[in-house]
Motif scaffolding. Sequence first.
Motif, PDB file in Angstrom:
ATOM      1  N   ASP A  73       0.891  -1.108  -0.045  1.00  0.00           N
ATOM      2  CA  ASP A  73      -0.114  -0.118  -0.021  1.00  0.00           C
ATOM      3  C   ASP A  73       0.967   1.292  -0.009  1.00  0.00           C
ATOM      4  O   ASP A  73       1.735   1.354   0.932  1.00  0.00           O
ATOM      5  CB  ASP A  73      -0.890  -0.021   1.268  1.00  0.00           C
ATOM      6  CG  ASP A  73      -2.011   1.066   1.220  1.00  0.00           C
ATOM      7  OD1 ASP A  73      -1.866   2.010   0.208  1.00  0.00           O
ATOM      8  OD2 ASP A  73      -2.876   0.822   1.774  1.00  0.00           O
ATOM      9  N   GLN A  77       0.643   5.963   5.951  1.00  0.00           N
ATOM     10  CA  GLN A  77       0.098   4.931   6.828  1.00  0.00           C
ATOM     11  C   GLN A  77       0.260   5.263   8.212  1.00  0.00           C
ATOM     12  O   GLN A  77       1.393   6.138   8.460  1.00  0.00           O
ATOM     13  CB  GLN A  77       0.616   3.514   6.649  1.00  0.00           C
ATOM     14  CG  GLN A  77       0.272   2.778   5.196  1.00  0.00           C
ATOM     15  CD  GLN A  77       1.098   1.611   5.020  1.00  0.00           C
ATOM     16  OE1 GLN A  77       0.974   0.787   5.792  1.00  0.00           O
ATOM     17  NE2 GLN A  77       1.893   1.554   3.946  1.00  0.00           N
ATOM     18  N   THR A  78      -0.565   4.916   9.150  1.00  0.00           N
ATOM     19  CA  THR A  78      -0.514   5.411  10.613  1.00  0.00           C
ATOM     20  C   THR A  78       0.072   4.259  11.373  1.00  0.00           C
ATOM     21  O   THR A  78      -0.613   3.164  11.634  1.00  0.00           O
ATOM     22  CB  THR A  78      -1.683   6.040  11.148  1.00  0.00           C
ATOM     23  OG1 THR A  78      -2.005   6.838  10.428  1.00  0.00           O
ATOM     24  CG2 THR A  78      -1.659   6.432  12.372  1.00  0.00           C
ATOM     25  N   TYR A 101       3.587   8.769  10.982  1.00  0.00           N
ATOM     26  CA  TYR A 101       3.119   8.653   9.523  1.00  0.00           C
ATOM     27  C   TYR A 101       4.039   8.155   8.595  1.00  0.00           C
ATOM     28  O   TYR A 101       4.989   9.056   8.503  1.00  0.00           O
ATOM     29  CB  TYR A 101       2.336   9.833   9.321  1.00  0.00           C
ATOM     30  CG  TYR A 101       1.472  10.376  10.379  1.00  0.00           C
ATOM     31  CD1 TYR A 101       0.075  10.070  10.251  1.00  0.00           C
ATOM     32  CD2 TYR A 101       1.513  11.034  11.403  1.00  0.00           C
ATOM     33  CE1 TYR A 101      -1.115  10.090  10.873  1.00  0.00           C
ATOM     34  CE2 TYR A 101       0.539  11.408  12.372  1.00  0.00           C
ATOM     35  CZ  TYR A 101      -0.752  11.021  12.079  1.00  0.00           C
ATOM     36  OH  TYR A 101      -1.903  11.173  13.042  1.00  0.00           O
ATOM     37  N   ARG A 103       5.043   6.516   4.722  1.00  0.00           N
ATOM     38  CA  ARG A 103       4.693   6.301   3.395  1.00  0.00           C
ATOM     39  C   ARG A 103       5.939   5.436   2.532  1.00  0.00           C
ATOM     40  O   ARG A 103       6.907   5.407   2.548  1.00  0.00           O
ATOM     41  CB  ARG A 103       4.561   7.604   2.575  1.00  0.00           C
ATOM     42  CG  ARG A 103       4.027   7.230   1.397  1.00  0.00           C
ATOM     43  CD  ARG A 103       3.419   8.577   0.623  1.00  0.00           C
ATOM     44  NE  ARG A 103       2.668   8.505  -0.647  1.00  0.00           N
ATOM     45  CZ  ARG A 103       2.006   9.441  -1.386  1.00  0.00           C
ATOM     46  NH1 ARG A 103       2.099  10.751  -0.847  1.00  0.00           N
ATOM     47  NH2 ARG A 103       1.207   9.253  -2.337  1.00  0.00           N
ATOM     48  N   ARG A 118       6.343  -2.401   8.580  1.00  0.00           N
ATOM     49  CA  ARG A 118       5.733  -1.773   9.402  1.00  0.00           C
ATOM     50  C   ARG A 118       6.159  -2.062  10.880  1.00  0.00           C
ATOM     51  O   ARG A 118       6.280  -1.198  11.675  1.00  0.00           O
ATOM     52  CB  ARG A 118       4.127  -2.338   9.396  1.00  0.00           C
ATOM     53  CG  ARG A 118       3.414  -1.801   8.061  1.00  0.00           C
ATOM     54  CD  ARG A 118       1.962  -2.268   8.020  1.00  0.00           C
ATOM     55  NE  ARG A 118       1.259  -1.966   9.282  1.00  0.00           N
ATOM     56  CZ  ARG A 118       0.486  -0.629   9.252  1.00  0.00           C
ATOM     57  NH1 ARG A 118       0.564   0.045   8.280  1.00  0.00           N
ATOM     58  NH2 ARG A 118      -0.273  -0.191  10.309  1.00  0.00           N
TER      59      ARG A 118
END
Length: 368
Positions: A73, A77-78, A101, A103, A118
């Motif tokens: 993705d 993203q958080t 945050y 990306r 992540r």
Amino acid sequence: MESLLQSPLQVFDVAFAVGVLVILVAGVTVWQMVTFIDAYDRGALTVFGEYRKLLEPGLNIVPPFVSRVHRFDVRTQTLDVPTQEAITRDNSPVTADAVVYIRVMDAKRAFLEVDNYRNAVSNLAQTTLRAVLGDMELDDTLSRREQINARIRTELDEPTDEWGIRIEAVEVREVTPSRDVKAAMEQQTSAERKRRAMILEAQGERRSAVERAEGDKQSNIIRAQGEKQSQILEAQGDSISTVLRARSAESMGERAIIDQGMQTLSDIGQSESTTFVLPQELSSMLGRYGKHLSGSDVRDDIEPLESLEFDEETRTLLGMDDIAEIIGEIDEEAKVDLEAMEQQAKAIQQGNEVPMNAEPGESQTDER
């Protein structure tokens, strides 16, 4: 005969089964060859476990059965950073949590350089948060939130760039000291507020005392000015009275002396004595006055009665020539601006300051 009939049926069954199997295999093969990538995703294609290319959004044809597509993705993203405990530089325990945050900027590197980007970013943010808080004092951790965010972002930028990840923002949501430290801080804040309240109260009392003293001073000044004006007017009134009496005496002259003498003779005539001694000057003036009253033939030859004139020295001493000027000066000095004095008195009652050198006609207001 029956064996001949069964043989074609068996062949048909086998052919049907083979056809169905071929169709199924063809369908599965097509299904494996076609893949769809969403607009917000990127796909890393591997064939026999080897990275081949990055698939773009839309319809993509890939080798069937031997390829795999790993989706990434690329939207922001958080990541929630769990609550971390740290010891500040001045040995105060604190807890803090944050949000990061991120990306994905390069899906290939995110696929090849890190196992799970992540988890990797989250773990790195946790350790960085503890390190940044441990390098600061307690007061700084509570007041310099922006500085903490900037330092964490700087620490995360370099390793995440190698993973194809960009750190867009870091926000420390809450920094909480321990219960004991919090209680001590509350006591300190309460003491500081009490100290400020006492200072303000003392300043208010001092200012009130100063204003009362200033008001009393101004009141005394105005009272003294009023007494001074009263004394000046009283003295000038006496002076005018003396001058006017002197001028009145000058206008009366001989007639006043004769009238006074006649009154004296009337009083003497009422007494029992028959012998009277009169001054020669009075006798002479009475004779002259009688001739004027009797219609004598020599009336035209007699000098008329005139008022006596004061000599120059007496007139100067009495200030009779300057009477108009004196009266004018008195009128000017007697012009006391009563309205202005009332305004000054009201200003003093209201706590406003009036300068000591202010004239009675002037009023100044101290704006608070």
